[in-house]
Structures are given as C-alpha cells and as structure tokens.
Enzyme design. Sequence first.
Site, short mmCIF file in Angstrom:
data_model
loop_
_atom_site.label_atom_id
_atom_site.label_comp_id
_atom_site.label_asym_id
_atom_site.label_seq_id
_atom_site.Cartn_x
_atom_site.Cartn_y
_atom_site.Cartn_z
N HIS A 190 48.45 -33.46 51.41
CA HIS A 190 46.99 -33.31 51.50
C HIS A 190 46.32 -33.27 50.13
O HIS A 190 45.15 -33.63 50.00
CB HIS A 190 46.65 -32.04 52.28
CG HIS A 190 47.07 -32.10 53.72
ND1 HIS A 190 47.02 -31.01 54.56
CD2 HIS A 190 47.56 -33.12 54.48
CE1 HIS A 190 47.45 -31.35 55.76
NE2 HIS A 190 47.79 -32.62 55.73
N LEU B 232 54.26 -28.19 59.05
CA LEU B 232 53.89 -29.57 58.81
C LEU B 232 53.72 -29.86 57.32
O LEU B 232 53.35 -30.96 56.93
CB LEU B 232 52.61 -29.93 59.56
CG LEU B 232 52.69 -29.80 61.09
CD1 LEU B 232 51.33 -30.08 61.72
CD2 LEU B 232 53.73 -30.75 61.66
N PHE B 233 53.99 -28.87 56.48
CA PHE B 233 54.16 -29.03 55.02
C PHE B 233 52.94 -29.62 54.32
O PHE B 233 53.09 -30.33 53.32
CB PHE B 233 55.40 -29.89 54.72
CG PHE B 233 56.59 -29.56 55.56
CD1 PHE B 233 57.02 -28.26 55.71
CD2 PHE B 233 57.28 -30.56 56.24
CE1 PHE B 233 58.12 -27.95 56.51
CE2 PHE B 233 58.38 -30.26 57.03
CZ PHE B 233 58.79 -28.95 57.17
N CYS B 234 51.73 -29.32 54.80
CA CYS B 234 50.51 -29.87 54.19
C CYS B 234 50.60 -31.39 54.06
O CYS B 234 50.08 -31.98 53.11
CB CYS B 234 50.25 -29.24 52.82
SG CYS B 234 49.82 -27.49 52.91
N ALA B 235 51.27 -32.00 55.03
CA ALA B 235 51.35 -33.46 55.11
C ALA B 235 51.34 -33.82 56.59
O ALA B 235 52.25 -34.48 57.10
CB ALA B 235 52.61 -33.97 54.43
#
Length: 460
Positions: free
Chosen positions: A129, A379-382
Amino acid sequence: MSVSTLAADQSVCAPLPVLGRDVTVPLVTGGEVTYAALDYAASAPALQRVWDDVAAYAPYYGSVHRGAGYLSQLSTDLFENARRTVAEFLDCRAGDQVVFTRSTTDSLNLLAAALPAGCQVFVFETEHHASLLPWRDAQVTYLDAPTSPGQAVETLERALTARAVSIEGGHGPALVCVTGASNVTGELWPVRELAAAAHAHGARIVLDAAQLAPHHPVSVQDLDVDWVAFSGHKLYAPFGSGVLAGRADWLREAEPYLAGGGASRKVTRRADGGVDVEWHDSAARHEAGSPNVIGAHAVASACKALTEAGFDTLVAREQYLVRTVRDGLADVPEVRFLSLFGDDAPRVGVLSFVVEGWNSSHFAAALSAEYGIGVRDGLFCAHPLVRTLLGSDPQTQGECGSPEAAPGEKSLNAIRVSFGAGTPDEHVERFVTAVKELVRDGAQWNYRTQDGRCVPDTSA
C-alpha cells in the site's frame, strides 16, 4: 557458494548480532523460551552495531543546521555524512539528492507531491500500500498482477505504448512505481528490465526497495532507476527514518513537502503584509523542521554494517534459510506457499503460506503462544495481491476470525515468515518443527477472538 558449502561453514553463515537475540518470552503451556523473531519484513531488529553507534553519539546530540556550538556542528556533520554514506550505499549518480524522510511510505508520498502537472503513474496491483496508494492526485493506471517476470515487463510495455498523449500532442510526464522484492512472496522483480521499458517510452521509474535493500545490494546506476525509497526500520535501524534518493529536478521544482524552518533559504515581509519565501533547492527543501539525526545516523550505520559484512555472504546464508523452510515443509501437504512467479523464483527471506484446515490468525497465535515464534498474519498491507494469491480457496474459520476480514466476508488471510541477517538457524528450525507439530497434533491450547485478534483463552 553452494548451499551445502554454506551449511558446513558455520563461520561464514553466522548471523550478524542484533538486539533482542537473548530475550525470553513465556509460553501458555508453561516455562519460557528464547523469542524467535521471524517478522523481519515488518520491522527488523536493530543491529548491535547500529545500537552501539547511536549510543556512542547520544551524549553529543545537538541541533542540526541551527547552531554555532560544538555539539550542533558535530551533529550537523554527522547528519550530512549520513547522507553521503547512503548515497554511496545506493551507488547514486552525481547530482542525485538523498532526502531523509520517516519511512518508505513517507518517501513515496513526498515523490507523489512532487510529480509534475499531468503526470501519469503506472503501478502494479501487487504493490504494498505504501507504493500503491500515494498517487491519488495523479492519473493512475493500475496494472494486473503478472505471473512471471517476463509478463511484468510485457504488461508495462503495453500500458506505456497505449498511454494517452498530452494536450500538446506529445507524451506528458509519466512515472512507473515498482517493488524490488515483494513483501508478501519475497520474489524479486525484474527492476532493470522494467526500468529499460520505462525509459524507452519516456517515463521515469521509482523503486520501492523496502524489502530489497536489507537483503540485496541496490545500485541506482546499475538498475538505472530514477529514484529509490526505503525504510530504516527494515534495514536494522528502527529509529523512524527513511530515504528517498534520486534525480533532483522534480524535487527541486516542486513545492516543499512541508513548509517551515530548514526548507526556507530566506523569508521577507512584503509591503502588503504578506511574506515572500525563497526555498532551498537542495534536499533541505523537503526536510523542514528539526531533522531526525539519530534516525539518519542509524541508517548510515546499518548501510556500513551490511556493506562490510558483504552482501554475497548475506544473500547466500539467507537462501540457505529459505531452503531450510521450504525443504522442511515439503512433506506437509496442508501447507501451501504463495507465489506469483513460481516456487523456484529468486526471492529474499520472505515466505507467505496458508495451512489447510486452519485460519491463519489462529495458526499464528499458536506459533506465538506455544512456541515463542513471532510471525505476521493477515493481508500484509498488500490487500489486492494477497486476495489475488488466495483467490477463492476455502479457509476454515476455526475459533478465531481474521483481524482484517470485513463483516460478513470469508476469512482470507495468510501467514508470513520472514528473516534476515540476524536470524539464527535455531529460530528457523524451531519454526519448521512447530508448523509440523501444529498440523499433525493441533494446538495444545484454546483460543478466542479479542479485539479482532486471535489470543489464548486464559479464562478457564
């Protein structure tokens, strides 16, 4: 150096000393264990070298660019020397600027604010992100996730060929933003080839090196990128500092990222009561306020430590650890690693996976509570990338819900294990053993959802 040779030569594969390597944590099943920090992709521990360098400087801390006293002069020299060290670490071109920021996110937002009018931005949906979202004021083309490095280059080529011409009849400014290594899969992206495609079509390119710089050498000149952004806290220098390094023209011509002291060269009152400002055209233009000299010094220290350790050795050892995980779990069919480019694609020490029959939040909580292993789940900032990788695969909800699942949405989240220069072999070996035992025997403890996260149930 082969993996087998590396494994046999413990003097070569010894990890770099980091803070926290002797920290013990309690287990819900009783007793304590040395904490296995396997979430380097979020924030890497500080190298002992970095901590020692910061501690040695701390008594001499003073204002930067703002004082005639000895400590102020020393701090200013330290800050500017850090800038030169980072430029050498990145193999910058003559004339490139190194701007100190707070993080990769801050760096890319700075660049977004400096885009020329009418600039078109091209970014893959697979980005973190930090590099997916800053371009809100530009015309953005989001590119579909590729399934191979070659397809990534072809996708960008097609998009650049088709981009709209400006109202003057020629191509307007354009920028490509791409990661060097995925924070989800760890896979290396074809940066040099993407840069060549961008430049062939008159576009510029910025490299998000947050996950690349701690693991691989990054040369601005060899990769032929226009800018590089990275974070200190992923480079073993967790003191709230980041870097944007690259071409000076767009930065020099843009309005200051922040207006204030340090960014201004001269401020005068006008007859009508207003003020006129002459801004710096150096990196100081975008470094208003008192700079984070501790953070900059820490980043420079980490750059020196990694360079002196030798990236060839660091890369070889990390690949040994990656292979330890993949080989160790190869006979566990319930474990599925996530990948865009295939299992054999080159990658850094970042691996994400799901476990059949388990909610990922539950699995990560059990790793922590029962084995003293810290990993990341979610979701790992992705989000677009992880959703693409997970698709519609069913995931058992289990006792705990996903912290990032929207109301009424099926739990789509994964587990990420990541490591680097400071990771002992034992931490990775314990992780492999723990995954096998949890898959085979289940958790030894009951868990519940609290504030959106899965935690051990201690109510009984």
